[in-house]
Enzyme design. Structure first.
Site, PDB file in Angstrom:
ATOM      1  N   GLN A   4       0.804   5.944  -5.547  1.00 50.77           N
ATOM      2  CA  GLN A   4       0.359   4.911  -6.083  1.00 50.77           C
ATOM      3  C   GLN A   4      -1.111   4.689  -6.247  1.00 50.77           C
ATOM      4  OE1 GLN A   4       0.409   0.908  -4.780  1.00 50.77           O
ATOM      5  NE2 GLN A   4       1.625   0.177  -6.286  1.00 50.77           N
ATOM      6  N   GLY A   5      -1.882   4.299  -7.120  1.00 49.28           N
ATOM      7  CA  GLY A   5      -3.238   4.257  -7.314  1.00 49.28           C
ATOM      8  C   GLY A   5      -3.430   2.980  -8.101  1.00 49.28           C
ATOM      9  N   TYR A   6      -3.382   1.905  -7.360  1.00 50.58           N
ATOM     10  CA  TYR A   6      -3.536   0.222  -8.086  1.00 50.58           C
ATOM     11  C   TYR A   6      -4.712  -0.099  -7.263  1.00 50.58           C
ATOM     12  CZ  TYR A   6       0.592   0.396 -10.606  1.00 50.58           C
ATOM     13  OH  TYR A   6       1.905   0.771 -11.542  1.00 50.58           O
ATOM     14  N   SER A   7      -4.575  -0.434  -6.003  1.00 51.66           N
ATOM     15  CA  SER A   7      -5.820  -1.193  -5.462  1.00 51.66           C
ATOM     16  C   SER A   7      -6.948  -0.390  -5.102  1.00 51.66           C
ATOM     17  CB  SER A   7      -5.204  -1.561  -3.888  1.00 51.66           C
ATOM     18  OG  SER A   7      -3.940  -2.549  -4.129  1.00 51.66           O
TER      19      SER A   7
ATOM     20  N   GLU B  28      -0.079 -16.507  -0.981  1.00 53.17           N
ATOM     21  CA  GLU B  28      -0.905 -17.692  -1.893  1.00 53.17           C
ATOM     22  C   GLU B  28      -0.677 -17.392  -3.437  1.00 53.17           C
ATOM     23  OE1 GLU B  28      -2.040 -16.025   0.830  1.00 53.17           O
ATOM     24  OE2 GLU B  28      -2.408 -17.623   2.269  1.00 53.17           O
TER      25      GLU B  28
ATOM     26  N   SER C  77      -0.590 -11.773  -2.341  1.00 50.44           N
ATOM     27  CA  SER C  77      -0.233 -12.346  -1.327  1.00 50.44           C
ATOM     28  C   SER C  77       0.588 -13.469  -1.441  1.00 50.44           C
ATOM     29  CB  SER C  77      -1.741 -12.799  -0.704  1.00 50.44           C
ATOM     30  OG  SER C  77      -2.245 -13.793  -1.668  1.00 50.44           O
TER      31      SER C  77
ATOM     32  N   GLU D  44      14.800  -3.097 -13.073  1.00 48.32           N
ATOM     33  CA  GLU D  44      15.826  -2.729 -11.869  1.00 48.32           C
ATOM     34  C   GLU D  44      15.804  -4.160 -11.249  1.00 48.32           C
ATOM     35  OE1 GLU D  44      15.152   0.355  -9.221  1.00 48.32           O
ATOM     36  OE2 GLU D  44      14.916   1.741 -11.101  1.00 48.32           O
TER      37      GLU D  44
END
Lengths: 368, 409, 368, 409
Positions: free
Chosen positions: D128-131, D385, D383, D246
């Protein structure tokens, strides 16, 4: 048993009725003068809400606890000061479970008479019964009986020669002394009840009485937990509305994370408790062996949720929430009272720990 | 806490005074009936005043004791431990901890000479006029205004959350006198007599069911032009000055008060046979630990003040600790009371805010009241949320919240 | 005994030295290879910090615990991986309290030799001693000895015919087996030590040994609590700096109340714990009868403060705080280790509860 | 949870399959050695695939099982309870819960036909390449960019916090393709082969000392122009679509996993003779209560999805509950271990994230690892928060934080 949609309808009937007939100003009147008898008879008789959760044999709409919790949650949300818990959740269900007494239960369901539940402690610790001149008499003290001063009939748990017995005592009978208490939660009056050889009629005895009592307390815990969920939701609604409106430092206070996250924490407990209450009611309705356990879990959860919501409500409202005229304290105090009734969160956790750790794990195994 | 010879000599003097005034077997003011308590308060205030211990740090010319901070700290702790009030009347806290010190710092010689001695005799009894409906923790968001009309200020507006204003005949109030200026800059502090047609005091009932607060309405109320404290428009500075006064001197009294309360709670634990119950033991030990923290934070604060060190974060930390400690301890009390916590039974409690004094009952009624009033301690004088913002910004140096867009434009 | 100003000076000596000689990169090296012996000898011998808190008779700078806690707090703040706790706080003080051993203590103070404290549990539970062929031998297992694998000398608590005894065992002696443990806190190595009839020399026995042990453990709790305050402060400093810099959603994350209030809560616990530690050290230095109680209070407080600070540090740093390369975990793990050493917060609360509730209230009465 | 006949029939089918594959006395994957585990994972994945239970809800044409949400929920819970993985390879979670469903929804027929079957065979293993470094919880604050060069995208930038990228040969990444647009609007989702010179994968060591994360560096990395999912610039919408897929189906498996963990903790309590200790009993009861809450919130979420009711707050609440539950339970474990919690002793744990599976050791090493990894659960995927902000704004309708002044201008 009704579908969730029908229950939501039931819920909205209760809500609309109470919102029009008994707003929080009317609840405040009840703090001084007791609940309004007319509202009570309309709620029970006219709207038929007294019959919810009772079997048709006793004038009820069907013995579904799922229906009943839909009603008690709404009663909690609007801080209903009437005797629903003692008369319909405790007394009527105990009589029904004990067998017979169809007419009396129907009278209670229609709001024509009001009963309450009397025991030495609200876990069902019995008073003492004995035969005297061929008749039964009961003696002992129940230190804090819900609506004790206004009930017409006392449904008493007594011990007769070592056997648990459910008996009826008329509140006007000789030997019945009732002393109102200064309850913290003024929306639910309390009284100390002292019986001294008060004449009594047996409803059930022995194993039947024991089973009826256990079944009733299990259901009552769940119904009261639903009420607590309602109280918590009511407090949360009040506080959320305030946090949206109230401006400080140039912005609505609900935009501050300290307020926002606190209200989210309350909301999470309310949602989780409500889910648990509904599952517990379902378990009773399905005769699931986990019903007893779930009744304790949901009472523990809802008690803590309501206290959390009540405290947050007073705090978030600031100084205005500390005044008598503001409604925040009514929710907090209802939570303080109802969270103790029928066992506190800690009490129930102790029972749960015994199930988990003292080798009575059968029901928990079943749960998986 | 370092004990000094001079301090110990003063402590002996206070103890002798207490022995003399209270005699053997004094149970603490909490053990008196409400009627006895009212009588005692008057008598006791007179005794303190005669001993020049009512305003111990004020100059003697105004009736004060001419003592220092260290002595004041010792005095207050000794009084609380002995179960007698430091400031006997409800109005005294406003006179002696707020407006009195403010006048000593900012007042003109005439203001000092006129007002201070009358505080000691209780001829003038003071109320505080800061908060307004809608202002909350935002101290300077106020709209009560005053305009100069000849040699008098004419005041209109409303103040709220006054404690003790029923008994007061003067009020010191922050009012907006410079309408052009925004927020903090247009405010002055005025002294206003309450006994006049333009001032109406209405009680506010609190969560405990008592009339403990008041609203004060000003409708063309008047006060002399020279009844202003400090310069015009400097009211917010004048009000904030207060926060620095008497730093730390109350910490010993604070500790003593909460220790008396915790002793009462431990006695309750024993009475109910809960002293061998594991969770109760852990909670009591934790309460003791938190209280000792509060104690030594207070001592450190006082020691810093005495040594002239710049103020550290202790004061704000103490306020937060105290309010949270008290909320927790009173919650514990209700848990210990169990099913008895559902009704106001037994003797009622005594204190309006803070713990009940020595001799007070350990009844459900008293603890329930403490539980409810402790809810207010996280609100009064800046909510816990505001305190945390302040500490985060001033002590840790964290950035402030961005201002809302409207204001920035 | 020094004034607070002199202690602040002492504190800044430790700080400047460690900041220059042993930054966190160097601490990381110690995780793999053990502490740097040269830094240790400089810290102890050259700077004379090993002599702090020891009496002049033993080559120390004066028996002031107030001085010692100024040092250990700074050691904690910079996560010093050296054997200060076992060698100087535990072993040297126990030897000093037990009497004699001036030369050995001076050697420890100068960093020429390193000792550690060996008992069956770190509350001083003894191993077993017996006479064998006219000499004393000791047997038993100490499951987690701090710097056990690198110490030259073991100062062992043993039981000889029912009497507590403090004995010395050379780490190279026959019958000494040392097994390094994979410590969670890599900045403080642990080893299991097994003694099998290891030859031992008696330092003190009976009442003198018991008193020396109690005195040492009391002081060591306080010194370790000071270290924990330092660890908490170090974690807080790291996190606060990050919260000021790190931007998200267009603002520094420290401007969000959720972060700001969390860091304030940590700061409050750090300040309160530090105050309690200093008061406890003062109590020891003044022979205040409350010293024992205060040592437990401050160890409990500082243990919880450090864990709170460590957890907050990892959380506030977000994903970066979850990496090995970032230093947040070093603080959390040091807190995990040190909070357990010499008794956990819960252990000490149990002792305090006994003081308060089991009729040993004399010292508490004295406190008022 | 309402049980249906069809559901129970499916459950029987799953159980027969499990009996057949695992045989008598299967102890759970947690009881295997690391080597045995690696072998088992491969064999087990093959068995699931052959039974068409690896992608149970995918259409049969792509190798899926053609089953519904209800069956998927039953399947997952049964597998976890039996102590076998639902998604055997580390890369499988990205394939089957993220990019697979995304392609089913947004992909072209060619993309589906090409990529989906290869996920089942594990010929393609996905990361996965998000962050990105510096983006954190702000999903769309990213700067990896791609420009179209002829019939290929050329990608430059860096992605981080990849789990399992070591084993992957494809990565789906959010990249900035429309440089004029700000934040969410200029992003597209690309599918990029990892096995090329322009892509470098470097491991990141985590708090537990393991290489569990990766950084992925793109330096003029290339992928075909049609390896874009959804329209250009719609990447944020494409990525957010995933959150709705899902809904609730994993809740039974979630519960089963934590129940297995709590059973292990209860066994630890008994082993250590702490089962009659008051505070331990209270904490265990509380843990059980929280876990049952989590369970029924999950069932309610699934029931809502099955009945077509609009999504309630359950998903976000469940995520918060889960992460806080796990942090608390692992803290309790360390408290129970007492002095043994200071060293990584005993058999190591098994799971990367979430509770250890059936059969896992109850050693200090395993619990310490769980304690540390549970710290991450309040960070991953938004997070706690951020979750609370979202719930406060979307469910309670509370106002958003004001935007900083800079942005408002």
């Amino acid at each position: 048993m009704n579908t969730q949609a029908e229950r939501d309808e039931l819920r909205s009937v209760v809500r609309s009725f109470l919102e029009s007939a008994q707003d929080l100003a009317a609840v405040r009147t009840a703090l001084e003068h007791g609940h309004d008898a007319k509202t009570w008879t309309r709620l029970t008789g006219e709207l038929g809400l007294g019959a919810v959760g009772l079997p048709e044999s006793h004038g009820g709409t069907g013995a579904s606890l799922g229906d009943l919790v839909a009603v008690t949650e709404e009663l909690g949300r609007l801080l209903d000061p009437g005797p629903y818990l003692p008369s319909l959740v405790l007394a009527a269900r105990l009589l029904t479970a004990a067998g017979g007494q169809e007419d009396l239960v129907a009278e209670l369901a229609e709001g024509r008479r009001v009963a309450t539940f009397v025991a030495a402690a609200d876990d069902g610790t019995p008073l003492a019964a004995r035969e005297q001149d061929g008749a039964l008499v009961v003696s002992g003290v129940a230190p804090a009986v819900v609506h004790g001063a206004t009930a017409d009939i006392l449904v008493v748990v007594a011990d007769l020669d070592g056997a648990p017995t459910v008996v009826l005592v008329e509140s006007g009978a000789p030997g019945v002394e009732v002393q109102p208490l200064p309850a913290v939660d003024g929306t639910r009056p309390l009284a100390a009840v002292r019986l001294t050889d008060a004449p009594a009629t047996v409803v059930a005895a022995g194993a039947a009485a024991r089973a009826a009592l256990a079944e009733t307390l299990c259901s009552a815990r769940i119904a009261l937990a639903a009420e607590l969920v309602g109280v918590a939701q009511g407090a949360l609604d009040l506080t959320t509305a305030y946090a949206k409106e109230r401006q400080q430092f140039g912005r609505a206070i609900g935009s501050f994370q300290a307020i926002k996250h606190r209200l989210v924490d309350v909301m999470m407990e309310v949602e989780a408790s409500r889910t648990l209450v509904r599952r517990a009611a379902e378990a009773v309705d399905e005769a699931d062996p986990r019903a007893e356990e779930l009744s304790r879990l949901c009472k523990a959860a809802a008690s803590e949720a309501a206290l959390l919501a009540g405290k947050a409500s007073v705090q978030v409202h600031g100084a205005i929430g500390f005044t008598w005229e503001h409604d925040a304290h009514l929710f907090l105090k209802r939570a303080m009272g109802a969270s103790r009734l029928l066992g506190s969160a800690r009490d129930h956790r102790q029972h749960i720990a015994a199930l988990l750790l003292d080798g009575h794990a059968a029901t928990l195994e079943e749960s998986r | 806490m370092m004990k000094t010879e001079a301090g110990e000599a003063f402590r002996s003097r206070v103890r002798s005074f207490l022995d003399r005034e209270l005699g053997e077997g004094w149970p603490g003011i909490g053990a008196l009936t409400p009627e006895e308590r009212a009588v005692f308060r008057g008598r006791w205030r007179e005794a303190l005043r005669e001993e020049r211990l009512l305003a111990p740090t004020w100059p003697e010319e105004f009736g004060g004791g001419g003592l220092g901070l260290a002595e004041q700290a010792i005095l207050q702790a000794e009084l609380v431990e002995a179960g007698v009030p430091v400031l006997p009347l409800d109005t005294d806290q406003f006179a002696f901890t707020l407006i009195g010190p403010t006048l000593l710092h900012w007042g003109t010689p005439e203001q000092k000479a006129r007002f201070l001695p009358r505080m000691l005799t209780a001829e003038d009894r003071w109320a505080q006029g800061y908060s307004e409906p809608g202002a909350g923790s935002d101290l300077f968001a106020l709209s009560t205004r005053a305009v100069l009309d000849g040699d008098e200020w004419v005041v209109n507006g409303q103040k709220v959350w006054q404690t003790a204003a029923q008994d007061a005949n003067w009020i010191f109030a922050l009012v907006r006198t410079e309408p052009g200026e925004s927020r903090g800059r247009g405010i002055s502090m005025l002294l206003i007599p309450i006994d006049q047609p333009g001032v109406e005091v209405r009680p506010i009932r609190t969560i405990t069911g008592e009339d403990e607060f008041c609203e004060v309405f000003f409708t063309d109320a008047r006060t002399a032009a020279d009844n202003i404290v400090g310069p015009r428009g400097a009211g917010s500075k004048v009000a904030l000055t207060l926060l620095g006064f008497e730093r730390g001197s109350a910490s010993g009294a604070l500790y003593a008060g909460y220790r008396i309360e915790l002793d009462r709670l431990v006695a309750l634990v024993r009475d109910r046979g809960l002293d061998q119950t594991d969770w109760v033991r852990d909670r009591i030990a934790q309460a003791h630990l938190r209280l000792e923290m509060l104690r030594y934070l207070g001592e450190r604060n006082l020691a810093g003040a005495l040594s002239g060190a710049p103020p550290g974060p202790e004061s704000s930390i103490i306020k937060l600790y105290e309010s949270e400690y008290h909320a927790q301890i009173t919650e514990l009390a209700l848990e210990l009371l169990g099913d008895d916590a559902v009704a106001w039974s037994g003797e009622p409690g005594v204190a309006h805010l803070g713990p009940d004094p020595l001799g007070s009952p350990s009844s459900p009624a008293a603890w329930i009241r403490q539980f409810l009033t402790s809810r207010a301690a996280t609100i009064y004088g800046g909510s816990s949320e505001i305190q945390r913002n302040t500490l985060g910004e001033q002590v840790l140096g964290l950035p402030r919240e961005p201002r809302p867009v409207q204001e920035a434009r």
